[in-house]
Structure formats: structure tokens, C-alpha cells
Design a protein around this motif. Structure first.
Motif, short mmCIF file in Angstrom:
data_model
loop_
_atom_site.label_atom_id
_atom_site.label_comp_id
_atom_site.label_asym_id
_atom_site.label_seq_id
_atom_site.Cartn_x
_atom_site.Cartn_y
_atom_site.Cartn_z
N SER A 59 1.71 -7.86 -1.63
CA SER A 59 2.44 -8.14 -0.39
C SER A 59 3.89 -8.56 -0.60
O SER A 59 4.71 -8.40 0.30
N GLY A 60 4.24 -9.07 -1.76
CA GLY A 60 5.59 -9.57 -1.96
C GLY A 60 6.57 -8.59 -2.58
O GLY A 60 7.73 -8.93 -2.83
N ARG B 37 3.50 -0.86 3.95
CA ARG B 37 4.00 0.47 3.62
C ARG B 37 3.85 0.71 2.11
O ARG B 37 4.10 -0.18 1.29
N HIS B 38 3.45 1.94 1.75
CA HIS B 38 3.29 2.26 0.33
C HIS B 38 3.40 3.76 0.14
O HIS B 38 3.35 4.54 1.10
N HIS B 39 3.54 4.16 -1.13
CA HIS B 39 3.65 5.56 -1.51
C HIS B 39 2.37 5.95 -2.26
O HIS B 39 1.90 5.22 -3.14
N LEU B 40 1.84 7.11 -1.95
CA LEU B 40 0.63 7.61 -2.58
C LEU B 40 1.00 8.79 -3.48
O LEU B 40 1.61 9.75 -3.03
N ILE B 41 0.63 8.72 -4.77
CA ILE B 41 0.99 9.78 -5.70
C ILE B 41 -0.18 10.14 -6.60
O ILE B 41 -1.16 9.40 -6.71
N ALA C 102 -5.68 -4.70 -8.73
CA ALA C 102 -4.71 -5.12 -7.73
C ALA C 102 -5.33 -5.12 -6.33
O ALA C 102 -6.07 -4.20 -5.96
N THR C 103 -5.03 -6.15 -5.56
CA THR C 103 -5.46 -6.24 -4.16
C THR C 103 -4.25 -6.20 -3.25
O THR C 103 -3.10 -6.32 -3.70
N PRO D 66 -9.88 11.85 -4.01
CA PRO D 66 -8.89 10.79 -4.19
C PRO D 66 -9.53 9.40 -4.08
O PRO D 66 -10.40 9.18 -3.23
N GLU D 67 -9.11 8.50 -4.93
CA GLU D 67 -9.53 7.10 -4.85
C GLU D 67 -8.52 6.36 -3.97
O GLU D 67 -7.43 6.02 -4.44
N ARG D 68 -8.89 6.15 -2.72
CA ARG D 68 -7.92 5.60 -1.75
C ARG D 68 -8.37 4.29 -1.13
O ARG D 68 -7.91 3.91 -0.06
N GLY D 69 -9.29 3.60 -1.81
CA GLY D 69 -9.74 2.33 -1.25
C GLY D 69 -8.61 1.36 -1.04
O GLY D 69 -8.49 0.73 0.03
N LEU D 70 -7.76 1.19 -2.04
CA LEU D 70 -6.62 0.28 -1.92
C LEU D 70 -5.65 0.76 -0.86
O LEU D 70 -5.13 -0.03 -0.06
N SER D 71 -5.40 2.05 -0.82
CA SER D 71 -4.49 2.59 0.18
C SER D 71 -4.99 2.30 1.59
O SER D 71 -4.20 1.94 2.48
N ALA D 72 -6.30 2.45 1.79
CA ALA D 72 -6.86 2.17 3.11
C ALA D 72 -6.66 0.71 3.50
O ALA D 72 -6.32 0.39 4.66
N GLU D 73 -6.85 -0.19 2.53
CA GLU D 73 -6.65 -1.61 2.81
C GLU D 73 -5.19 -1.92 3.14
O GLU D 73 -4.89 -2.70 4.04
N LEU D 74 -4.27 -1.30 2.42
CA LEU D 74 -2.85 -1.50 2.71
C LEU D 74 -2.50 -1.00 4.10
O LEU D 74 -1.69 -1.61 4.82
#
Length: 674
Positions: A455-456, A645-649, A449-450, A631-639
Motif C-alpha cells: 500500500s505504501g 492501482r497496479h500493473h500486471l505483467i 506479499a499482501t 494466470p495467478e491473479r489472486g493478489l491482483s484481485a485483492e488489489l
């Protein structure tokens, strides 16, 4: 025709007919000590609604000195009776039956007023007990009988008298803890006098119609434990004193043999119940490591017992029997016997719950109501956190898309299930896969996922897990270095291995490396040999006089950690000793306080102490890194960069020893409020 004709057939105990042959075994949850009786009633009612044939409560103390710990719950006042009536009414309203367990801890009590047959301190509790005199023994009998009478007044269908696991009555039975020379000690006829008299007096207190279960120890697994002839003699005497049914108890709490952990084979002790059954004229119940309706059905069909006791499986899924009866056995959340949220919590003074079912003991606080507005939710990562978030959110009516970059679901659980002794994780991954097929979930495997893909969506949940942490140890060219992922995926590091990191993952890797041939967890005879368990009709207490006979280790393994303490000290409270003992039997060399200097083709250079002056070479073929995760947060950083806005769990939020318990609980709670 039902797939479980024996399990689902009724059985009559005394004058009470149960709707099926399942028993929800006693567990101390800590709920009664909260004083929130609505919550307690909801917990038991959910299991009655889910089809439990008969429920046994957690152990209720008959008096203050008999409580497992100071303040332990019991029926001491009229107010207690009224509170318990709320529980029994709730269970009966769901068509269930419930009995109260009376548990006197004896020398296991964590209190200065503890009492016992002899003043011999337990190795698992801090206080030496007071030896009871004749008047003191009479008081204990009278208090237990009074507790039984109060249970009937509170609406219970009967009681279970706890006579196993090394508690008070069990302590009178064996010379290991009973050194008396009066009429309550000495010969076996004298040593069994107390439990028989307790049952006789409890039957009088209950009246003729109520259920009286006696929990009998079939194998003590301690030195100087009962012989099989003594077990049979006691069982017949207990039947004669008025018991309705015998429930199976296995091992004392101080025994150095595991009895209910995940590495214990399923139904490892059911053959003992089968051996006792023809000796008595009342029903017998088998127990310990029975966690599927198929296994329960087989045990009953083969005549090994009249009923099947399952305790923790009812934490994992309150609808255990209801799902089995309606053809949905694949949807039963499996108990993996990990102990992480149940027994580890209990022995740490925390409220019990369940790794695979965070709602256990939280039924009134963690709820999954229909969502007021259905949303499009993206969940990234099909590890334990992501899968639970998707399942709960979809169950509430949301439209969920679950992205997973690998070709299969499970995440780090797929590594755990490759560890010898953790085969139960296969069932957990299979259950998650089943539940992900429910309506409302679109599963996209092999999909990285990117930010554009996400985004939608109305809500985005990032559960991308962890990556191994690099400990920064210098590595010379030609040195062989593996990560724990490599090993659990089948890489061969050679015959001599050093493991860096002695947390849960390090222990799992060590177990994997020393094991050769079939896993003892899948071979009960091999498991019993490894742990030195003998048939109690061949050896007193069920302990092989020659001790354990572990299969030789497949490799020479060094398990190392930087922290200057005994490796494995931070493992689970009730399972850590098992892992340490298992590796010790395989001659794994465990060391703490180690400095890692460098990794060379010849092996691992280490030192100890702050000055690091004395270095030594561990001549090994390879080094395995189990030095934690990040933690693998590459996607979170891009978001974040995109302002999405997103939730990290889960591990993506906090990387801590692949903590599936925390990840699943966090995911469920997030999905419950989205």
C-alpha cells in the motif's frame, strides 16, 4: 592481468589490426529491410562500442535472384552505398571494424527467379531453381565482385563471402546439388572452381588491403556432402585465391542435425577448426554454440582457432567483450540459444530481437533513460518478468523492492533448467541473480506479499506467474496423476507414462522422462552418437552411415493432445523439428485428436473422433498433466478490491506456454516508462 589474455589480444588480418579476437558473426536481423538506417547504425555501433573485434553484417544479396527472399537488402545503387556509409561511419567512430557479408542464396532463395548449379529443388524452399548456363555463372561471379567493390565504396573494411550452410557456392561443391558435366561440375576440381574464382575476383575488386573472409563449410551434415580431404583442398585453394581468413560454417540449413540450438553442446564443432588450422597459412575462426568469454578464451588458449565467432551472444549483450575486459563477465546477459526471438523471427519474416535482451535491434525505440523522478516500486514475483522489471527500473534510478514467496529467484525458469537439453537456463538464472544484486534493489525471498505490504509504494507491478490448468478429466480413486511441476521437480511416475498436452511443456516433460544418465548436451561425444554425427575424415559429409544411435529411452511415454494435428506443430519454427525428432528417436508415441475419458488405476482411457464411441485403455503407471496454465491473479484481485492501482505483467497477465520471451519484453517496456 586480464582473465582473457588470448581473447583480448590483437590480431592483424592483412593490413588491418583488430583490437581483439572476437568476431560478431553474421545474422540476418531484418533491420536493413526496414530502411531505417539510423536504427541500423545504432545496432552495429552498440556492438562496436561493446568491444567487438570485427563485425560481420547480415547477408547482403549480390543481385535480385540471389536474395534470400524478394526484396532482400543489397548494395545495388549509389543510394544504398550512402546508406551503408552511415553504418560503417558509426562503427568506426566507436573504434570498431566491420565487413559486409555477401550472401547468394542459390536454390535456398524464396523467389521464383532463384538459380543453382542444377535444377534440383531445395526441401526448405518452395521454388525449383533454374540451372545456370555459362553466361549465367559469369553474371553471378561479376555481381558478387561488384558487391564487394561497392562495400569498399561504402566504407566497409572488407567482405565475407558466404560459402557454407548450403547456400549458392556450397551448392556447387557437392554432388548432392551439382549434377553438371561441364567445367563447373563432375570432378571436385571442377565443382570447387566457382568458389575459388569468386574469391579471386572479389580480391581484385577489394584491392590488396581489405579483409576477405571466406565462410567455409567444414561439415555439411547432408548425404553426399564434402569429404574432409575436399574441405582441405578447397581451403588451400581459397587461401591461394586471396582470402585473408577462413571462417567456420557448420551444416546445411536442410540438414537433419541441429547445429546451433540450445540442446547442442557448447563448441561442439570447434575440433573441426582445430583440425583445419595447421593445413593453411591464414587465420581460421571457430564458431557455433560459443557463448561465454571463458569458453572463447579456452578455445584460443588451446590453439583450436585464431579467432572466435559469436553471433547471437551479441544480441543477448551488446557489451559482451567490454564487460569481460573490465572484470564483469558475470554481468554478461547469456545467449541461451533458444532461437525464439532471433531465428524464429527471421524465418517468420519478423524483425529479430532477443529473449534475454528486448533492446536487441530496438536500440533507438526501447531505451532506458534515467527516471525524471525516482519512485518506490514494488515488484511481486521473481520470475523472468518480475526480475526484468526490477532490473530495468532500478537501472533507471528507481528504488525497487522485489518480493518472492519461494526461497530462490527464477520462477518457472527453475523448471526449464531441469529439462535435459536446456542446461543453458542455469546461466540465465545466475545472470538474473547477479543483476538483482545491483544498487536500488531490495530482494525479499520467502515473502508472500499482501495488499497491506504494497500500500505504501508509488508503483506496484504484479508478476505472480501462472498455475497449472486443470483439464477437468474424471479421476478414479487410486489413479496416479502428476502435474508437470511434480515431474520437473523430480517425482518418479513409474516406467509407463501418458502425458496430456503436447505443447512446449509436454515436450519438455517427455524429454525429461525418456532421458537417463548424462544429458547429451553436456557430453559432445554422446550427443554426436545420438544424432549420427561422424568425423568428416571418417564419413563423407560428417554423417554416420549407420545413422543415429540414441540411448534407449528410460520410459515408455505417450504424448497426447486434443488438437487434431501433428503434435509439436506449434513449437518454435526453427527448433520444433529438433524436439519432434529427438522424441521420435526415443520411440515416444505421439498422437493428436485425442479425447480424454477418465484416469483410472489401470491407466488412461481415451477415444478419438466426435462420437467418442470407440474407447481404448493406455495401460500406464501414471498420467502427467501438461494441459496449459492459468494466470495467478489472486493478489491482483485483492488489489482491485482495495482500489490499489497496479500493473500486471508476464504469466499473470497472459498465460501462454510459459512464454518467457513475451514476459521479459513486456516487463522491460513497462519498466522503461515507469
Amino acid at each position: 592481468m586480464s582473465s582473457y589474455p588470448n581473447l583480448l589480444s590483437p590480431i592483424t588480418l592483412g593490413t588491418i589490426t583488430l583490437r581483439n579476437r572476437s568476431l560478431m558473426g553474421s545474422m540476418h536481423t531484418g533491420l536493413e529491410e526496414t530502411g531505417d538506417w539510423g536504427r541500423i547504425a545504432a545496432f552495429y555501433a552498440a556492438r562496436a562500442k561493446g568491444g567487438a573485434g570485427l563485425i560481420v553484417t547480415g547477408g547482403m544479396a549480390p543481385n535480385r535472384e540471389g536474395g534470400v527472399f524478394p526484396g532482400a537488402a543489397g548494395l545495388f545503387t549509389d543510394r544504398d552505398i550512402a546508406n551503408h556509409r552511415r553504418v560503417t561511419d558509426a562503427v568506426h567512430a566507436e573504434g570498431g571494424h566491420i565487413v559486409m557479408q555477401i550472401l547468394h542464396a542459390g536454390r535456398y532463395a524464396y523467389g521464383k527467379d532463384c538459380v543453382a548449379p542444377s535444377a534440383i529443388k531445395s526441401p526448405i524452399s518452395p521454388f525449383p531453381p533454374r540451372e545456370l548456363d555459362e553466361a549465367g555463372i559469369e553474371k553471378q561471379i561479376a555481381d558478387i565482385a561488384t558487391a564487394a567493390a561497392r562495400a569498399i565504396a561504402a566504407g566497409y573494411d572488407g567482405v565475407e563471402v558466404m560459402g557454407s550452410e548450403g547456400y549458392f557456392l556450397n551448392q556447387f561443391l557437392v554432388a548432392h546439388t551439382n549434377r553438371r558435366s561441364d567445367r563447373w561440375g563432375g570432378t571436385y576440381a571442377n565443382r570447387m572452381r566457382l568458389p575459388v574464382e569468386v574469391v579471386r575476383r572479389v580480391r581484385i575488386a577489394l584491392g590488396p588491403e581489405a579483409i576477405l573472409i571466406y565462410r567455409i563449410s567444414l561439415i555439411d551434415l547432408i548425404p553426399d556432402g564434402s569429404t574432409w580431404d575436399e574441405v582441405v583442398q578447397l581451403a588451400k585453394a581459397i587461401e591461394g585465391a586471396g582470402a585473408t581468413v577462413l571462417n567456420t560454417g557448420i551444416g546445411w540449413h536442410e540438414a537433419r542435425v541441429p547445429t546451433i540450438a540450445t540442446s547442442v553442446p557448447r563448441a561442439a564443432f570447434a575440433h573441426l577448426t582445430a583440425r583445419l588450422r595447421p593445413e593453411v597459412g591464414i587465420p581460421v575462426i571457430t564458431s557455433n554454440r560459443i557463448n561465454t568469454p571463458d569458453l572463447a578464451e579456452r578455445l584460443l588458449a588451446e590453439g583450436m582457432a585464431d579467432m572466435v565467432s559469436m553471433a547471437r551472444p551479441w544480441l543477448a549483450d551488446a557489451e559482451f567483450v567490454a564487460k569481460a575486459a573490465s572484470g564483469r563477465a558475470a554481468e554478461i546477459a547469456p545467449c541461451i540459444a533458444c532461437n525464439q526471438a532471433c531465428l524464429d523471427h527471421t524465418f517468420s519474416g519478423r524483425l529479430t530481437s532477443c529473449l534475454v535482451n528486448p533492446r536487441a535491434c530496438h536500440e533507438t525505440e526501447l531505451t532506458y533513460p534515467p527516471a525524471p523522478v525516482a519512485k518506490r516500486i514494488a515488484v511481486v514475483g521473481a520470475g523472468p518478468a518480475g526480475m526484468m522489471a526490477a532490473i530495468v527500473a532500478a537501472g533507471r534510478g528507481h528504488d525497487v523492492t522485489l518480493f518472492e514467496r519461494s526461497p530462490e529467484v527464477g520462477g518457472q525458469l527453475n523448471l526449464a533448467r531441469r529439462v535435459p537439453g536446456k542446461e543453458e537456463f542455469h546461466g540465465l538464472v545466475a545472470w538474473f541473480a547477479t543483476m538483482l544484486r545491483q544498487p536500488g534493489i531490495t530482494l525479499r525471498l520467502g515473502a508472500q506479499a499482501t495488499a497491506d505490504d504494497l500500500s505504501g509504494f508509488d508503483e506496484v507491478v504484479v508478476a505472480t506467474g501462472v498455475i497449472p490448468r486443470d483439464p477437468g478429466i474424471p479421476v478414479e480413486p487410486g489413479a496416479r496423476v502428476f502435474s508437470y511441476i511434480d515431474i520437473l521437480n523430480g517425482a518418479d511416475p513409474g516406467r509407463r507414462v501418458a502425458i496430456i498436452g503436447a505443447g512446449g511443456i509436454g515436450f519438455d516433460v517427455a524429454e525429461t522422462l525418456v532421458q537417463e544418465g548424462p544429458s547429451p548436451t553436456l557430453d559432445p561425444a554422446l550427443w554426436r552418437r545420438e544424432w549420427g554425427v561422424a568425423a568428416p575424415w571418417d564419413a563423407r559429409g560428417g554423417l554416420d552411415p549407420d545413422g543415429p544411435h540414441p540411448h534407449p529411452a528410460a520410459r515408455e511415454v505417450h504424448l497426447l493432445q486434443r488438437k487434431a494435428e501433428k503434435p509439436g506443430r506449434q513449437l518454435g519454427k526453427t527448433t520444433g523439428w529438433i524436439h519432434r525428432a529427438s522424441l521420435a528417436m526415443k520411440r515416444v508415441r505421439m498422437r493428436g485428436g485425442v479425447n480424454y475419458e477418465r484416469i483410472t488405476p489401470e491407466g488412461l482411457w481415451i477415444s478419438q473422433g466426435a462420437d467418442r464411441t470407440r474407447q481404448e485403455l493406455l495401460e500406464v503407471d501414471a498420467v502427467v498433466l501438461c494441459a496449459g496454465q492459468e494466470p495467478e491473479r489472486g493478489l491482483s484481485a485483492e488489489l482491485h478490491r482495495r482500489g490499489l492501482r497496479h500493473h500486471l505483467i508476464g504469466g499473470a497477465d497472459v498465460a501462454a506456454e510459459l512464454d518467457a520471451k513475451r514476459a521479459i519484453d513486456q516487463a522491460a517496456r513497462l519498466a522503461a516508462r515507469l
